[in-house]
Design a protein around this motif. Sequence first.
Motif, mmCIF file in Angstrom:
data_model
loop_
_atom_site.group_PDB
_atom_site.id
_atom_site.type_symbol
_atom_site.label_atom_id
_atom_site.label_comp_id
_atom_site.label_asym_id
_atom_site.label_seq_id
_atom_site.Cartn_x
_atom_site.Cartn_y
_atom_site.Cartn_z
ATOM 1 N N VAL A 18 29.196 -18.303 -11.287
ATOM 2 C CA VAL A 18 27.897 -17.729 -11.621
ATOM 3 C C VAL A 18 27.352 -17.151 -10.314
ATOM 4 O O VAL A 18 27.019 -17.903 -9.392
ATOM 5 C CB VAL A 18 26.936 -18.789 -12.197
ATOM 6 N N THR A 21 21.493 -14.958 -7.233
ATOM 7 C CA THR A 21 20.465 -14.080 -7.809
ATOM 8 C C THR A 21 20.635 -12.629 -7.390
ATOM 9 O O THR A 21 20.286 -11.725 -8.145
ATOM 10 C CB THR A 21 19.060 -14.563 -7.422
ATOM 11 N N PHE A 60 22.728 -22.141 -15.948
ATOM 12 C CA PHE A 60 22.575 -21.321 -14.756
ATOM 13 C C PHE A 60 23.152 -19.920 -14.911
ATOM 14 O O PHE A 60 22.861 -19.040 -14.085
ATOM 15 C CB PHE A 60 23.159 -22.031 -13.532
ATOM 16 N N ALA A 61 23.923 -19.677 -15.951
ATOM 17 C CA ALA A 61 24.437 -18.319 -16.196
ATOM 18 C C ALA A 61 23.346 -17.395 -16.729
ATOM 19 O O ALA A 61 23.466 -16.168 -16.634
ATOM 20 C CB ALA A 61 25.613 -18.363 -17.164
ATOM 21 N N ARG A 66 19.268 -18.359 -12.561
ATOM 22 C CA ARG A 66 20.207 -18.220 -11.441
ATOM 23 C C ARG A 66 19.594 -18.694 -10.137
ATOM 24 O O ARG A 66 18.385 -18.653 -9.943
ATOM 25 C CB ARG A 66 20.669 -16.770 -11.314
ATOM 26 N N THR A 70 25.663 -18.822 -5.017
ATOM 27 C CA THR A 70 26.650 -18.724 -6.083
ATOM 28 C C THR A 70 27.041 -20.133 -6.521
ATOM 29 O O THR A 70 27.170 -21.028 -5.687
ATOM 30 C CB THR A 70 27.884 -17.948 -5.578
#
Length: 188
Positions: A18, A21, A60-61, A66, A70
């Motif tokens: 994921v 941001t 969180f995806a 986000r 990462t």
Amino acid sequence: LDAAMRSGLKGENTFGVVPATNGAVDAESIVVNAHVDGWYDAAGDNADGLAVLVAMARHFAKPANRLQRTLVFVASGGHHSTGLNGPSNFVRLNPALAGRAVLVLNLEHIAQFRIRSQSWSVEPIEQPMNFGITNSAPFLIDVGKRGMERYAFNLNPTFSTSVAGDLGGYAPLNVPRVQAIHSGPMYH
């Protein structure tokens, strides 16, 4: 219980990323690990950890959830199989991705009922969870304690530096490793 040995099986890792941001997958990362292979009580070792890993990845995806770092979600194989150690192979086969990690979190046996070993009775409450933080970082300890208060986690109040299991495979990254684990009398 009818048990049998099986041969010809192999363990595999699966992972999902994921992005941070800003959309960059090359940002610093947090690795969240849960092993996917299990014996006997596979629901508690480690389907519960895997369920939390998948739920976290889904949460969180979503763009609104986000983070600035990462997230790398690793469903590791080989925990219960000699010589496979999924995390070691993840680090070895994905050096660029693993090398950006600043923290690794392992989810293992995280939803266990309390078992009284004296009477082998199961109580309808959660087994106290152990939390290990390799570097005893005050920030990570504070986050753990705030989680205990906010979400009523049944954590043992003393956090150790012990991080048995899959986290050994992440040791070459030289980053803090956090272990959340119930280790009651019947966890293996």
